[in-house]
Design a protein around this motif. Structure first.
Motif, PDB file in Angstrom:
ATOM      1  N   TYR A  65       0.849  -1.197   0.000  1.00 12.14           N
ATOM      2  CA  TYR A  65       0.000   0.000   0.000  1.00 12.14           C
ATOM      3  C   TYR A  65       0.884   1.245   0.000  1.00 12.14           C
ATOM      4  O   TYR A  65       2.004   1.207   0.524  1.00 12.14           O
ATOM      5  CB  TYR A  65      -0.958  -0.012   1.202  1.00 12.14           C
ATOM      6  N   SER A 100       2.056   4.786   1.362  1.00 14.36           N
ATOM      7  CA  SER A 100       1.956   5.496   2.646  1.00 14.36           C
ATOM      8  C   SER A 100       2.503   6.904   2.452  1.00 14.36           C
ATOM      9  O   SER A 100       3.423   7.110   1.652  1.00 14.36           O
ATOM     10  CB  SER A 100       2.747   4.742   3.710  1.00 14.36           C
ATOM     11  N   GLU A 110      -2.981   4.172   6.337  1.00 14.52           N
ATOM     12  CA  GLU A 110      -3.245   3.839   4.935  1.00 14.52           C
ATOM     13  C   GLU A 110      -3.431   2.359   4.628  1.00 14.52           C
ATOM     14  O   GLU A 110      -4.029   2.009   3.620  1.00 14.52           O
ATOM     15  CB  GLU A 110      -2.125   4.389   4.033  1.00 14.52           C
ATOM     16  N   ARG A 111      -2.906   1.492   5.483  1.00 17.12           N
ATOM     17  CA  ARG A 111      -3.046   0.058   5.151  1.00 17.12           C
ATOM     18  C   ARG A 111      -4.513  -0.357   5.136  1.00 17.12           C
ATOM     19  O   ARG A 111      -4.872  -1.331   4.488  1.00 17.12           O
ATOM     20  CB  ARG A 111      -2.207  -0.817   6.080  1.00 17.12           C
ATOM     21  N   TRP A 162      -6.932   1.660   4.022  1.00 19.86           N
ATOM     22  CA  TRP A 162      -7.647   2.377   2.968  1.00 19.86           C
ATOM     23  C   TRP A 162      -7.996   1.416   1.829  1.00 19.86           C
ATOM     24  O   TRP A 162      -7.341   0.373   1.645  1.00 19.86           O
ATOM     25  CB  TRP A 162      -6.768   3.468   2.368  1.00 19.86           C
ATOM     26  N   GLN A 197      -8.828   4.841  -2.647  1.00 23.31           N
ATOM     27  CA  GLN A 197      -8.381   5.942  -1.772  1.00 23.31           C
ATOM     28  C   GLN A 197      -6.876   6.174  -1.927  1.00 23.31           C
ATOM     29  O   GLN A 197      -6.422   7.306  -2.071  1.00 23.31           O
ATOM     30  CB  GLN A 197      -8.644   5.562  -0.314  1.00 23.31           C
ATOM     31  N   GLY A 198      -6.121   5.091  -1.926  1.00 21.87           N
ATOM     32  CA  GLY A 198      -4.671   5.183  -2.061  1.00 21.87           C
ATOM     33  C   GLY A 198      -4.297   5.769  -3.412  1.00 21.87           C
ATOM     34  O   GLY A 198      -3.420   6.631  -3.508  1.00 21.87           O
ATOM     35  N   MET A 236      -4.995   9.554  -3.692  1.00 22.91           N
ATOM     36  CA  MET A 236      -3.986  10.315  -2.951  1.00 22.91           C
ATOM     37  C   MET A 236      -2.674  10.363  -3.751  1.00 22.91           C
ATOM     38  O   MET A 236      -2.038  11.408  -3.853  1.00 22.91           O
ATOM     39  CB  MET A 236      -3.776   9.617  -1.601  1.00 22.91           C
ATOM     40  N   ARG A 237      -2.312   9.239  -4.352  1.00 28.49           N
ATOM     41  CA  ARG A 237      -1.066   9.196  -5.140  1.00 28.49           C
ATOM     42  C   ARG A 237      -1.151  10.130  -6.324  1.00 28.49           C
ATOM     43  O   ARG A 237      -0.196  10.810  -6.677  1.00 28.49           O
ATOM     44  CB  ARG A 237      -0.822   7.784  -5.675  1.00 28.49           C
ATOM     45  N   HIS A 277       5.251   9.459  -1.785  1.00 28.22           N
ATOM     46  CA  HIS A 277       4.811   8.313  -1.007  1.00 28.22           C
ATOM     47  C   HIS A 277       5.847   7.194  -1.018  1.00 28.22           C
ATOM     48  O   HIS A 277       6.785   7.205  -1.821  1.00 28.22           O
ATOM     49  CB  HIS A 277       3.467   7.792  -1.518  1.00 28.22           C
TER      50      HIS A 277
END
Ligand code: GLU
Length: 297
Positions: free
Chosen positions: A100, A102, A137-138, A140, A144-145, A148-149, A155
């Motif tokens: 994931y 982070s 975040e793990r 999410w 969602q991840g 955000m990226r 990250h």
């Protein structure tokens, strides 16, 4: 152990500083055991940190190793030329739902852990002393991840340790062998959970040490990893990655470190005695071999 094909050894320095006596010890010990077992000797330059590793340091490193009498097979593998291999391994783990992204910076992690510890908890730390990742975040969703990226936040890709261990579903061990001595080997219980959610890549560096070393040892067919005791604990992570990625498993021999008069391990950054300086001061390579008792006087 019987081999149909010759055993494969490697020396894998990072060209981010000058080689010192600790490197000489590791390179010579690899060569001694390799010769005893009629093996192949590979050289791998672990230059994933492109800001600290320079072509000048690389040439110096090759010159020092030649002077020392190390003989390796060509071509040398440079990790910076193989980022696609590490990206493919990361993608495989991503498809397995085990990594994931982070987003917390080092400072944010430190503050979050300090706050948690004020409340009375002791937050777990890895064998190197860094706190386990405290971010959310793990849990999410992938969406969602991704969102955000795509907002361009810097990250790091982390292994979801809990899930990875569930996926493996059995206790892992690695083989530690007394290769410098009688060759006995024993299974060592791997404890990758001690490391928490380790970093496998960053948005600006496509792999971490753990991922690259595991992928390369398998791709290069390395059968015997002879390296310093400072990497003993990290072997648990390497064993887990081998299992998850379906990669071959070398035998390990973690040798003692060369320490200075104050009992500290030598380091490139402390300006400890480099091979270059020793050579310039008239030290002969044979003296270094004798110093480590790799040859008889
Ligand atoms: N590149 C690492 C170092 O210079 C060694 C990696 C290994 O032998 O596994 O410390």
């Amino acid at each position: 152990m019987q081999h149909d094909t010759p055993p494969v050894f490697r020396f894998a320095p990072s060209p981010n500083g000058l080689l010192h006596l600790g490197h000489a010890h590791s390179a010579l010990l690899n060569q001694k055991i390799c010769r005893k077992m009629a093996g192949r000797y590979l050289l791998r330059l672990e230059d994933i940190d492109q800001t600290r590793c320079t072509p000048q340091l690389e040439s110096q490193m090759l010159e020092d190793l030649r002077w020392l009498g190390i003989e390796w097979e060509e071509p040398v593998r440079r990790q910076s030329e193989h980022f696609a291999d590490y990206a493919a391994a990361l993608e495989k783990l991503r498809r397995m739902g085990l990594v994931y992204p982070s987003f917390m910076t080092r400072g944010e992690i430190k503050r979050a852990v300090a706050e948690l510890e004020v409340q009375g908890d002791t937050w777990p730390r890895d064998p190197d002393g860094s706190p386990h990742y405290p971010g959310p975040e793990r849990d999410w969703s992938v969406e969602q991840g991704d969102a955000m990226r795509h907002s361009k936040a810097k990250h790091a890709w982390r292994l979801d340790m809990k899930r990875a261990l569930e996926q493996v579903g059995e206790a892992l061990t690695w083989w530690e062998a007394d290769l410098g001595g009688a060759g006995q080997r024993q299974p060592i219980p791997a404890t990758p959970e001690a490391w928490g959610d380790v970093i496998l890549a960053r948005s600006d560096t496509p792999t971490s040490y753990h991922l690259a070393v595991t992928v390369d040892d398998a791709l290069q067919g390395v059968t015997h990893v002879v390296r310093g005791r400072d990497l003993y604990e990290a072997t648990s992570v390497h064993r887990l990655l081998q299992k998850l990625l379906g990669l071959s498993e070398p035998v390990y021999h973690h040798h003692d470190l060369v320490i200075d008069d104050d009992g500290r391990k030598l380091s490139k950054s402390d300006g400890d005695v480099s091979l270059k300086a020793l050579r310039q001061n008239g030290v002969e390579a044979a003296e270094i071999e004798r110093f480590f008792r790799f040859s008889t006087p």
